[in-house]
Design a protein around this motif. Structure first.
Motif, PDB file in Angstrom:
ATOM      1  N   VAL A 172      -6.222  12.029 -10.798  1.00 39.35           N
ATOM      2  CA  VAL A 172      -6.529  11.976  -9.364  1.00 39.35           C
ATOM      3  C   VAL A 172      -7.517  10.848  -9.072  1.00 39.35           C
ATOM      4  O   VAL A 172      -7.326  10.056  -8.131  1.00 39.35           O
ATOM      5  N   MET A 173      -8.559  10.757  -9.865  1.00 45.27           N
ATOM      6  CA  MET A 173      -9.574   9.727  -9.634  1.00 45.27           C
ATOM      7  C   MET A 173      -8.985   8.331  -9.815  1.00 45.27           C
ATOM      8  O   MET A 173      -9.290   7.408  -9.046  1.00 45.27           O
ATOM      9  N   GLU A 174      -8.128   8.165 -10.822  1.00 44.16           N
ATOM     10  CA  GLU A 174      -7.490   6.864 -11.026  1.00 44.16           C
ATOM     11  C   GLU A 174      -6.553   6.536  -9.865  1.00 44.16           C
ATOM     12  O   GLU A 174      -6.476   5.388  -9.410  1.00 44.16           O
ATOM     13  N   GLY A 175      -5.837   7.545  -9.387  1.00 40.71           N
ATOM     14  CA  GLY A 175      -4.963   7.327  -8.243  1.00 40.71           C
ATOM     15  C   GLY A 175      -5.732   6.918  -7.005  1.00 40.71           C
ATOM     16  O   GLY A 175      -5.315   6.016  -6.257  1.00 40.71           O
ATOM     17  N   LEU A 178       0.828  -1.198   0.000  1.00 39.48           N
ATOM     18  CA  LEU A 178       0.000   0.000   0.000  1.00 39.48           C
ATOM     19  C   LEU A 178       0.863   1.247   0.000  1.00 39.48           C
ATOM     20  O   LEU A 178       0.582   2.212  -0.724  1.00 39.48           O
ATOM     21  N   SER A 179       1.930   1.245   0.791  1.00 42.73           N
ATOM     22  CA  SER A 179       2.828   2.417   0.817  1.00 42.73           C
ATOM     23  C   SER A 179       3.444   2.674  -0.548  1.00 42.73           C
ATOM     24  O   SER A 179       3.585   3.830  -0.969  1.00 42.73           O
ATOM     25  N   ALA A 180       3.796   1.598  -1.263  1.00 38.49           N
ATOM     26  CA  ALA A 180       4.383   1.766  -2.590  1.00 38.49           C
ATOM     27  C   ALA A 180       3.368   2.328  -3.574  1.00 38.49           C
ATOM     28  O   ALA A 180       3.707   3.163  -4.423  1.00 38.49           O
ATOM     29  N   VAL A 181       2.121   1.873  -3.487  1.00 40.08           N
ATOM     30  CA  VAL A 181       1.063   2.402  -4.352  1.00 40.08           C
ATOM     31  C   VAL A 181       0.851   3.885  -4.083  1.00 40.08           C
ATOM     32  O   VAL A 181       0.753   4.701  -5.011  1.00 40.08           O
ATOM     33  N   VAL A 182       0.782   4.253  -2.817  1.00 38.63           N
ATOM     34  CA  VAL A 182       0.622   5.664  -2.458  1.00 38.63           C
ATOM     35  C   VAL A 182       1.767   6.490  -3.035  1.00 38.63           C
ATOM     36  O   VAL A 182       1.555   7.566  -3.619  1.00 38.63           O
ATOM     37  N   ALA A 183       2.979   5.997  -2.895  1.00 38.18           N
ATOM     38  CA  ALA A 183       4.144   6.727  -3.415  1.00 38.18           C
ATOM     39  C   ALA A 183       4.069   6.885  -4.929  1.00 38.18           C
ATOM     40  O   ALA A 183       4.395   7.947  -5.469  1.00 38.18           O
ATOM     41  N   VAL A 191       1.360   9.559  -5.846  1.00 32.72           N
ATOM     42  CA  VAL A 191       1.849  10.915  -5.567  1.00 32.72           C
ATOM     43  C   VAL A 191       2.886  11.330  -6.610  1.00 32.72           C
ATOM     44  O   VAL A 191       2.835  12.442  -7.156  1.00 32.72           O
ATOM     45  N   ALA A 192       3.816  10.438  -6.913  1.00 28.38           N
ATOM     46  CA  ALA A 192       4.866  10.758  -7.885  1.00 28.38           C
ATOM     47  C   ALA A 192       4.300  10.992  -9.280  1.00 28.38           C
ATOM     48  O   ALA A 192       4.834  11.803 -10.049  1.00 28.38           O
TER      49      ALA A 192
END
Length: 263
Positions: free
Chosen positions: A249-252, A3-8, A11-12
């Motif tokens: 944004v929505m896809e993220g 999950l942390s990698a997906v969030v990163a 954001v990137a």
């Protein structure tokens, strides 16, 4: 991928966007990005109004059957259903249900008049919220005019959602009433889109959430109920006059929701 990698990655991949993200409640399933950042959250602050309404009902100072009338002085042309209905008066509980289900701005104005903006600010303070606030009633806005109806940080909002999930916002009775109103939410377009629920009929599901939408603002906060609930807050702000990024944004948000659903 964690999950942390997906969030990163999310954001990137959206450098034009200011994000505040927090997922909390289960060891090994937590993630964050700038969780203390205060952002505009559009309608998310209406949760505070629902909490204060539930608190007053629980204390007996507000009757859920008390009839509230529409007031043209606080009419609104944005989100909601009441402005399109023929009925001019509804009980408090139904007005709150409209807010939970459709983020109804007219209903918000009417209920906020009855409950009191000062009381909403006081309940936010009592919950230890410093960055999360319902700032003003929504009015009819001229084209191109933007207001910050509410603000908040992902850390505060995720923690608030976790307390709701655990029945610890003021009391179990208050938490349960707010949970019931949030269960009606029909906007599952953001983080919650990943859970593939029927937006019009998911009362029996474990998801509860509230969203906020405005030009340059997308926000989704909520929780997955259960023996070990998991809460999230994903907030995004950007300059709406710059390159269009709403789709990104929505896809993220959906990607983050998909990873949350795997935990």
């Amino acid at each position: 991928m964690t999950l942390s990698a997906v969030v990163a990655e999310v954001v990137a991949g959206t450098p034009e966007v200011s994000w505040s993200i927090a997922v909390t409640g289960r060891p090994g399933a937590e993630a964050a990005h700038d969780p203390g950042r205060k952002l505009s959250t559009a309608s998310i602050g209406k949760i505070l109004l629902l909490i204060e309404t539930a608190r007053q009902i629980a204390e007996g100072t507000l009757d859920p059957g008390e009839v509230l009338r529409r007031d043209p002085a606080v009419a609104v042309a944005d989100s909601g259903l009441w402005q399109h209905l023929a009925v001019d008066a509804l009980p408090v509980a139904d007005v709150a249900a409209l807010i939970g289900a459709a983020s109804d701005n007219y209903a918000t104005n009417v209920l906020l008049q009855r409950v009191g903006p000062e009381a909403v600010r006081a309940v936010a303070a009592s919950l230890g919220l410093e960055q999360t606030a319902l700032n003003r009633m929504v009015g009819i806005r001229p084209p191109g005019v933007h207001t910050k109806l509410s603000t908040g940080s992902a850390r505060e909002l995720a923690a608030l959602m976790l307390r709701l999930a655990r029945g610890r916002v003021i009391s179990p009775a208050v938490s349960a009433r707010v949970d019931g109103w949030l269960a009606l939410n029909t906007d599952l377009s953001m983080v919650a889109s990943a859970f593939h629920l029927d937006p019009l009929a998911h009362l029996g599901e474990r998801l509860r959430n509230k969203t906020g939408t405005d030009d340059g603002v997308r926000a989704d906060v909520g929780y997955l109920r259960g023996d070990q609930p998991l809460a999230y807050a994903v907030l995004a702000n950007w300059d709406p006059s710059a390159r269009p990024v709403t789709g990104d944004v929505m896809e993220g948000m959906r990607r983050i929701g998909s990873e949350i659903g795997r935990t």
